[in-house]
Scaffold this active site. Structure first.
Site, mmCIF file in Angstrom:
data_model
loop_
_atom_site.group_PDB
_atom_site.id
_atom_site.type_symbol
_atom_site.label_atom_id
_atom_site.label_comp_id
_atom_site.label_asym_id
_atom_site.label_seq_id
_atom_site.Cartn_x
_atom_site.Cartn_y
_atom_site.Cartn_z
ATOM 1 N N TYR A 1 0.819 -1.220 0.000
ATOM 2 C CA TYR A 1 0.000 0.000 0.000
ATOM 3 C C TYR A 1 0.854 1.272 0.000
ATOM 4 O O TYR A 1 0.362 2.357 -0.258
ATOM 5 C CB TYR A 1 -0.958 0.028 1.201
ATOM 6 C CG TYR A 1 -2.043 -1.024 1.154
ATOM 7 C CD1 TYR A 1 -2.183 -1.874 0.067
ATOM 8 C CD2 TYR A 1 -2.946 -1.169 2.203
ATOM 9 C CE1 TYR A 1 -3.163 -2.848 0.025
ATOM 10 C CE2 TYR A 1 -3.940 -2.135 2.164
ATOM 11 C CZ TYR A 1 -4.038 -2.977 1.072
ATOM 12 O OH TYR A 1 -5.020 -3.943 1.038
ATOM 13 N N ASP B 1 -11.055 -8.206 7.662
ATOM 14 C CA ASP B 1 -12.450 -8.061 7.225
ATOM 15 C C ASP B 1 -13.156 -9.412 7.247
ATOM 16 O O ASP B 1 -14.326 -9.515 7.618
ATOM 17 C CB ASP B 1 -12.524 -7.480 5.807
ATOM 18 C CG ASP B 1 -12.690 -5.965 5.830
ATOM 19 O OD1 ASP B 1 -12.370 -5.361 6.876
ATOM 20 O OD2 ASP B 1 -13.139 -5.392 4.824
ATOM 21 N N ASP C 1 -5.392 -6.498 5.945
ATOM 22 C CA ASP C 1 -6.582 -5.780 5.498
ATOM 23 C C ASP C 1 -7.676 -6.787 5.139
ATOM 24 O O ASP C 1 -8.826 -6.697 5.585
ATOM 25 C CB ASP C 1 -6.189 -4.948 4.261
ATOM 26 C CG ASP C 1 -7.268 -3.988 3.820
ATOM 27 O OD1 ASP C 1 -8.283 -3.871 4.525
ATOM 28 O OD2 ASP C 1 -7.100 -3.358 2.758
ATOM 29 N N LYS D 1 3.129 -15.472 2.682
ATOM 30 C CA LYS D 1 3.047 -16.235 1.430
ATOM 31 C C LYS D 1 4.487 -16.562 1.044
ATOM 32 O O LYS D 1 4.966 -16.176 -0.043
ATOM 33 C CB LYS D 1 2.314 -15.363 0.380
ATOM 34 C CG LYS D 1 1.957 -16.063 -0.913
ATOM 35 C CD LYS D 1 0.837 -17.070 -0.771
ATOM 36 C CE LYS D 1 0.594 -17.788 -2.087
ATOM 37 N NZ LYS D 1 -0.231 -18.985 -1.958
ATOM 38 N N ASP E 1 -3.414 -18.123 2.019
ATOM 39 C CA ASP E 1 -4.575 -18.786 1.411
ATOM 40 C C ASP E 1 -5.178 -19.782 2.394
ATOM 41 O O ASP E 1 -6.402 -19.895 2.543
ATOM 42 C CB ASP E 1 -4.214 -19.440 0.062
ATOM 43 C CG ASP E 1 -2.835 -20.063 0.039
ATOM 44 O OD1 ASP E 1 -2.061 -19.857 1.000
ATOM 45 O OD2 ASP E 1 -2.513 -20.763 -0.931
#
Ligand code: NAD
Length: 357
Positions: free
Chosen positions: A142, A251, A247, A191, A223
């Protein structure tokens, strides 16, 4: 003791829910003998309307001069057509970065009284869950280089993820310390089978794990983590992860609690000053109607008491009051679910919580 709190009410339901949290803090001040002084500053769409900027200089200076910051939410359809760097949401990245808030703490726990609101099956929610996601907030993709260029297939867009050892280590320490204060279980999500940044992330976390032998540490690919969160959330206590993975996963974790209007968050840096806000947005569809659930903002204020001011007893009192009000069956409209019932307004819910304190 006295505490200076910068209030960033923002847009949509922001002013209503922040006023609810202020009323609760005032009650806590009265009961426990503290004085909270509140100074409002503009942020987001209302700041654009008044000053032309989503994050005016006075707001940043006011927040830097405060002991802590309470934020409602920003944004709304009125400002959706503005270019990216002029949009209200841009102010969020700006204020986090100006205050050096590199840690985002997002608790996602299931309230027994709201179990029916979770989209997960009874046999899964029956085990309960209480997760704390520790998300890195000022690094990664980001904040990396981005832009457009000519590539193999013509014009392409790119975003870059980079993480320094220092950034990983400092968020890692927050996560291990958080785990030490809870059930001493930490899962680091990355990852590392694909990304170089994740390989450095994992190596750094492993080095830290040696310093915290009491913490039961494990790694998980992102994942798999996304899958495990809906398969069996009770297996997690503290999760630490990068900005983008955090992020998305936070959620997902909030969704399985079934109640976006209940979830708080804290953004912290090197000092005790933090920024506290509900995880939901400005809910323009119900703004100005006194229908919003103020609980997420009230619980964010409880996190401020705990993490910025070290007032654990006072934070416990707010959280216990919220539990009591839910156990008594009081609900705002967003919590009613299929069985229906009477909905309290934002101000009525606030009043119930204050009475329970
Ligand atoms: P939202 O979270 O504002 O709303 C999603 C749904 O949840 C809506 O139906 C809303 O009515 C409901 N809801 C949210 N909070 C509630 C509450 N406290 N009580 C009752 N119901 C509640 O998300 P959205 O609709 O995608 O976004 C609306 C605006 O908010 C957009 O401009 C978006 O950019 C902005 N936003 C801001 C933040 C922030 O300030 N941190 C975060 C997310 C979205």
């Amino acid at each position: 003791m006295g505490y200076d709190i910068a209030l960033l009410r923002g847009d949509g339901i922001g002013p209503e829910i922040v006023d609810g949290a202020v009323a609760v803090l005032e009650r806590i001040g009265e009961k426990f003998g503290h004085s909270f002084r509140f100074t409002p500053y503009l942020i987001g769409g209302c700041a654009i309307d008044e000053t032309g900027e989503p994050l005016p200089k006075e707001t940043v200076e006011g927040c830097l001069a405060s002991d802590s910051v309470l934020l409602g939410a920003v944004g709304g359809p009125k400002w959706d057509g503005l270019p990216g760097d002029k949009r209200p949401e841009k102010a969020l990245l700006g204020i986090r970065s100006a205050l050096g808030l590199f840690t985002n703490l997002r608790p996602a726990s299931l309230y027994p009284a709201l179990r029916a609101a979770s989209p997960l099956k009874d046999e899964i929610v029956g085990r309960g869950f209480d997760i704390m996601i520790v998300r890195e907030l000022t690094g990664g993709i980001y904040f990396g280089d981005r832009g457009y260029r000519q590539g193999k297939y013509g014009e392409e867009a790119f975003d870059t993820e980079s993480y320094s050892l220092t950034e990983i280590e400092r968020i890692g320490r927050v996560a291990f310390d958080t785990a030490m204060k809870r059930s001493k279980r930490l899962c680091s999500v990355d990852k590392a089978n694909v990304l170089e940044t994740s390989r450095l992330w994992r190596k750094t976390m492993h080095a830290l794990a040696e310093e915290y032998p009491e913490v039961e540490y494990r790694d998980m690919f992102v994942d798999n983590a996304a899958m495990q969160l809906v398969r069996d959330p009770s297996q997690f206590d503290v999760i630490v992860t990068s900005n983008m993975f955090g992020d998305i996963l936070s959620d997902e974790a909030s969704q399985i609690t079934g109640s976006i209007g209940m979830l708080a968050s804290a953004s912290l840096g090197a000092s005790t000053r933090g920024m506290y806000e509900p995880i939901h947005g400005s809910a323009p569809d119900i703004a100005g109607q006194n229908k919003a659930n103020p609980t997420a903002t009230i619980l964010s204020a409880a996190m401020m008491l705990r993490y910025s001011f070290g007032l654990a007893k006072e934070a416990d009192a707010v959280e216990a009051a919220v539990n009591r009000v839910l156990d008594q069956g009081w609900r705002t409209a967003d919590l009613l679910g299929a069985e229906g019932g009477e909905a309290l307004s934002c101000t009525e819910m606030t009043k119930k919580i204050i009475e329970a304190i």
